[in-house]
Design a protein around this motif. Sequence first.
Motif, PDB file in Angstrom:
ATOM      1  N   VAL A 132       0.808  -1.886  -0.141  1.00  0.00           N
ATOM      2  CA  VAL A 132      -0.127   0.346  -0.115  1.00  0.00           C
ATOM      3  C   VAL A 132       0.829   1.152   0.143  1.00  0.00           C
ATOM      4  CG1 VAL A 132      -2.325  -1.627   1.085  1.00  0.00           C
ATOM      5  CG2 VAL A 132      -0.530  -0.280   2.377  1.00  0.00           C
ATOM      6  N   LEU A 133       1.810   1.461   0.819  1.00  0.00           N
ATOM      7  CA  LEU A 133       3.180   2.534   0.530  1.00  0.00           C
ATOM      8  C   LEU A 133       3.473   2.274  -0.528  1.00  0.00           C
ATOM      9  CD1 LEU A 133       4.549   2.140   3.909  1.00  0.00           C
ATOM     10  CD2 LEU A 133       3.612   3.590   3.153  1.00  0.00           C
ATOM     11  N   PHE A 134       4.193   1.537  -1.506  1.00  0.00           N
ATOM     12  CA  PHE A 134       5.105   1.522  -2.448  1.00  0.00           C
ATOM     13  C   PHE A 134       4.105   2.201  -3.638  1.00  0.00           C
ATOM     14  CE2 PHE A 134       6.259  -0.489  -6.901  1.00  0.00           C
ATOM     15  CZ  PHE A 134       6.746   0.438  -6.715  1.00  0.00           C
ATOM     16  N   TRP A 135       2.791   1.772  -3.387  1.00  0.00           N
ATOM     17  CA  TRP A 135       1.716   1.544  -4.712  1.00  0.00           C
ATOM     18  C   TRP A 135       0.645   2.565  -4.574  1.00  0.00           C
ATOM     19  CZ3 TRP A 135       2.566  -0.635  -9.187  1.00  0.00           C
ATOM     20  CH2 TRP A 135       3.017  -2.076  -8.919  1.00  0.00           C
ATOM     21  N   GLY A 136       0.025   2.389  -3.080  1.00  0.00           N
ATOM     22  CA  GLY A 136      -0.274   4.053  -2.730  1.00  0.00           C
ATOM     23  C   GLY A 136       0.340   5.430  -3.064  1.00  0.00           C
ATOM     24  N   ILE A 150      -0.162  -2.993 -13.384  1.00  0.00           N
ATOM     25  CA  ILE A 150       0.666  -3.948 -12.822  1.00  0.00           C
ATOM     26  C   ILE A 150       0.819  -4.923 -11.520  1.00  0.00           C
ATOM     27  CG2 ILE A 150       3.403  -4.170 -12.145  1.00  0.00           C
ATOM     28  CD1 ILE A 150       2.742  -3.734 -15.154  1.00  0.00           C
ATOM     29  N   SER A 151      -0.153  -4.474 -10.536  1.00  0.00           N
ATOM     30  CA  SER A 151       0.010  -4.938  -9.427  1.00  0.00           C
ATOM     31  C   SER A 151      -0.728  -5.834  -9.187  1.00  0.00           C
ATOM     32  CB  SER A 151      -0.838  -3.568  -8.552  1.00  0.00           C
ATOM     33  OG  SER A 151      -2.184  -3.571  -8.767  1.00  0.00           O
ATOM     34  N   GLY A 184      -1.467  -3.158  -3.188  1.00  0.00           N
ATOM     35  CA  GLY A 184      -2.016  -2.005  -3.822  1.00  0.00           C
ATOM     36  C   GLY A 184      -3.391  -1.792  -4.322  1.00  0.00           C
ATOM     37  N   ASN A 185      -3.340  -2.968  -4.804  1.00  0.00           N
ATOM     38  CA  ASN A 185      -5.085  -2.713  -5.390  1.00  0.00           C
ATOM     39  C   ASN A 185      -6.043  -2.396  -4.281  1.00  0.00           C
ATOM     40  OD1 ASN A 185      -5.861  -4.188  -7.856  1.00  0.00           O
ATOM     41  ND2 ASN A 185      -3.839  -5.413  -7.285  1.00  0.00           N
ATOM     42  N   LEU A 186      -6.268  -2.152  -3.272  1.00  0.00           N
ATOM     43  CA  LEU A 186      -6.926  -1.989  -2.058  1.00  0.00           C
ATOM     44  C   LEU A 186      -6.714  -0.448  -2.270  1.00  0.00           C
ATOM     45  CD1 LEU A 186      -8.800  -3.141  -0.408  1.00  0.00           C
ATOM     46  CD2 LEU A 186      -7.244  -2.570   1.478  1.00  0.00           C
ATOM     47  N   VAL A 187      -5.986   0.365  -2.074  1.00  0.00           N
ATOM     48  CA  VAL A 187      -5.225   1.294  -3.123  1.00  0.00           C
ATOM     49  C   VAL A 187      -6.278   1.348  -4.301  1.00  0.00           C
ATOM     50  CG1 VAL A 187      -4.251   4.083  -2.739  1.00  0.00           C
ATOM     51  CG2 VAL A 187      -3.963   1.844  -1.247  1.00  0.00           C
ATOM     52  N   LEU A 188      -5.782   1.507  -5.382  1.00  0.00           N
ATOM     53  CA  LEU A 188      -5.967   1.560  -6.681  1.00  0.00           C
ATOM     54  C   LEU A 188      -7.229   1.453  -7.325  1.00  0.00           C
ATOM     55  CD1 LEU A 188      -2.160   0.821  -7.755  1.00  0.00           C
ATOM     56  CD2 LEU A 188      -3.196   2.873  -8.179  1.00  0.00           C
ATOM     57  N   ASP A 189      -8.321   0.546  -6.594  1.00  0.00           N
ATOM     58  CA  ASP A 189      -8.785   0.615  -7.300  1.00  0.00           C
ATOM     59  C   ASP A 189     -10.388   1.719  -7.262  1.00  0.00           C
ATOM     60  OD1 ASP A 189      -8.390  -1.961  -8.917  1.00  0.00           O
ATOM     61  OD2 ASP A 189      -8.695  -3.180  -7.458  1.00  0.00           O
ATOM     62  N   ILE A 264      -5.506 -10.508 -16.410  1.00  0.00           N
ATOM     63  CA  ILE A 264      -5.159 -10.082 -17.803  1.00  0.00           C
ATOM     64  C   ILE A 264      -7.156  -9.410 -18.438  1.00  0.00           C
ATOM     65  CG2 ILE A 264      -5.321 -11.556 -20.495  1.00  0.00           C
ATOM     66  CD1 ILE A 264      -3.001 -11.073 -18.332  1.00  0.00           C
ATOM     67  N   LEU A 265      -8.234 -10.129 -18.378  1.00  0.00           N
ATOM     68  CA  LEU A 265      -9.286  -8.956 -18.270  1.00  0.00           C
ATOM     69  C   LEU A 265      -9.076  -7.597 -18.209  1.00  0.00           C
ATOM     70  CD1 LEU A 265     -11.780 -11.634 -17.183  1.00  0.00           C
ATOM     71  CD2 LEU A 265     -10.310 -11.250 -19.224  1.00  0.00           C
ATOM     72  N   ARG A 266      -8.574  -7.045 -17.065  1.00  0.00           N
ATOM     73  CA  ARG A 266      -8.359  -5.853 -17.244  1.00  0.00           C
ATOM     74  C   ARG A 266      -7.865  -4.832 -17.809  1.00  0.00           C
ATOM     75  NH1 ARG A 266      -7.729  -4.261 -10.659  1.00  0.00           N
ATOM     76  NH2 ARG A 266      -6.004  -3.737 -11.381  1.00  0.00           N
ATOM     77  N   VAL A 267      -7.072  -5.286 -18.401  1.00  0.00           N
ATOM     78  CA  VAL A 267      -5.696  -4.559 -19.546  1.00  0.00           C
ATOM     79  C   VAL A 267      -6.496  -4.437 -20.945  1.00  0.00           C
ATOM     80  CG1 VAL A 267      -3.875  -5.286 -20.642  1.00  0.00           C
ATOM     81  CG2 VAL A 267      -3.931  -5.252 -18.117  1.00  0.00           C
ATOM     82  N   THR A 268      -7.671  -6.170 -21.080  1.00  0.00           N
ATOM     83  CA  THR A 268      -7.613  -6.401 -21.958  1.00  0.00           C
ATOM     84  C   THR A 268      -9.360  -6.101 -23.079  1.00  0.00           C
ATOM     85  OG1 THR A 268      -8.613  -8.353 -21.871  1.00  0.00           O
ATOM     86  CG2 THR A 268      -6.182  -8.214 -22.904  1.00  0.00           C
ATOM     87  N   ILE A 269     -10.040  -5.500 -21.531  1.00  0.00           N
ATOM     88  CA  ILE A 269     -11.752  -5.546 -21.679  1.00  0.00           C
ATOM     89  C   ILE A 269     -11.697  -4.070 -21.400  1.00  0.00           C
ATOM     90  CG2 ILE A 269     -13.917  -5.513 -20.769  1.00  0.00           C
ATOM     91  CD1 ILE A 269     -13.306  -8.614 -19.750  1.00  0.00           C
ATOM     92  N   ILE A 270     -11.182  -3.407 -20.217  1.00  0.00           N
ATOM     93  CA  ILE A 270     -11.122  -2.205 -20.590  1.00  0.00           C
ATOM     94  C   ILE A 270     -10.068  -1.047 -20.885  1.00  0.00           C
ATOM     95  CG2 ILE A 270     -10.119  -0.204 -18.285  1.00  0.00           C
ATOM     96  CD1 ILE A 270     -11.913  -2.804 -16.208  1.00  0.00           C
TER      97      ILE A 270
END
Length: 534
Positions: A132-136, A150-151, A184-189, A264-270
């Motif tokens: 969370v520190l790095f990605w946040g 990436i995360s 990191g996802n918890l912060v980014l999403d 993979i779906l996140r990168v290809t669909i969104i």
Amino acid sequence: MAEKEISQLPGNVDKTCQEHPDRKQHAGLHNPGGYSDALSVDIGSSDDEVFSMSEVDPVLDAKMRLVNRTMDEIGWTNLHLKLFFLNGFGYAADSLILALQAVTSSQAALEFQPSFSYGLNVAVYTGMLLGVLFWGLGADVIGRRFAFNISLFSSSIFAIVAGASPSWIVLATFVALAAFGAGGNLVLDTTVFLEYLPSNKQWLITLMACWWGLAYVIVAAFCWPIFSNSRYTCSDIATCTKENNMGWRYIWYGNGVLVFICSILRVTIIRLKETPKYLLTKGDDAAVVKTFQYMAQKYNRPCHLSLEELESCGTIQSTYGKSRYSLGEFWAHIRGLFVTRKLAISTLMIWFSWLLIGLAYPLFYVFLPDYLASRGAHTGQAGAYYQWRNYMLSSVAGIFGPVAAGYMCNIKMLGRKYTMAIGALITMAFFFAYTAVRTPAQNVGLSCAISFSLNIYYGTLYAYTPESLPSAHRATGNGLAVAFNRIMGLVSSFVAAYGNTATSVPIYVCAVLYIVMAIVAVSFPFEPYGKRAM
């Protein structure tokens, strides 16, 4: 922005920074997002936003209001629906990794016979903390898009590899690395989703916490058939080997592959573009307009924001460090959370809330089993079938907590603050009731009730945090908030290892913590209900 409002802003904001003349005419004719007609009449006063940045940077404040009005003009689209589901699964990855560690650690310990049995718990919370520190902090510097893509992918790879671990130390290492990406996802999403949402749909950030509970259901669905089959689990340290204890490895493999597919779906669909608010705070007005025009064209929506309109406001000065990739840049984002007295108080109270829940929740469950056993409680029926049935029931109940919170926080008399307070107080009451559990039925019922009510508080806090932070520094503030939570998770590991788990004192300490959480919630200086996040 309307002329009458620009004149009230301090600083040198050009009065030509105003609403496009066609915006009022067209906003009332095409209203796909269901936004209030009032928005088509007046593009906003300070009461329309969660808080105002006009005292700090009137240019940023003016531009952010234009961006918010444009998002409302475009309204809800299929992009937002995709983000809800695919961001939601990334959101679930955080609880998925935590749950995987919790349900597989005992079987892995039988095989590896570690000297410190809580090692995986320390590893997962350490990974979450660093993640969370790095990605946040990093997402406010390098952007949301790269970290978003990436995360989750990195988390899935290390989760799969964790299943092949040859030793306890190696397993702990890969669990920590999987947690690093998931954290990191918890912060980014939540950040990414919020920065694309029209204002009347911001309550969906609270509802998105239902994915947290769904992750536990997914884990239970894997564990129930595998751990109920003696072919995949061992029960005796003396005879436990890799060959007769493959169950926990299959669970890591299966869930890791599931997370990989979703990444993979996140990168290809969104095919996510950088969020408009991030681009705005970095001074790229042209990219902001281009992003909105692309969305409007793709989904056949109106968009009257122009580059000239944004540029006429002036140049933003408040969101930069001296160098983009330096400690000064990180410090600028931390300092940006304290630029006004009210914002500073809000930031500290949010962090304090995350610290409290991070201590109260694991502390209760660390002490509760031994506390109940010391008082003669019989909380479960024998056998893996009943164990995983109960786990599944409480996990399903947890999904509906955020659903209730999403409804409650959208009621004017409750809003975000009182929804959190109600969730905390109800959870406290159920925790007290749990100390009187003496039968399996009571155990299942109260476990489900706690899972439901706790996620009312947790889900609303997850949403309130990004809503009440400035966009330029949102990922940093959100990341630090969750970091305090993870620190308390680490503390609970050592308390469990070295504390007296039969005493009743921690039960009452937890109750007091939930009362404090409720008091803090109603004392928050900002109420996001009916307002736009800045």
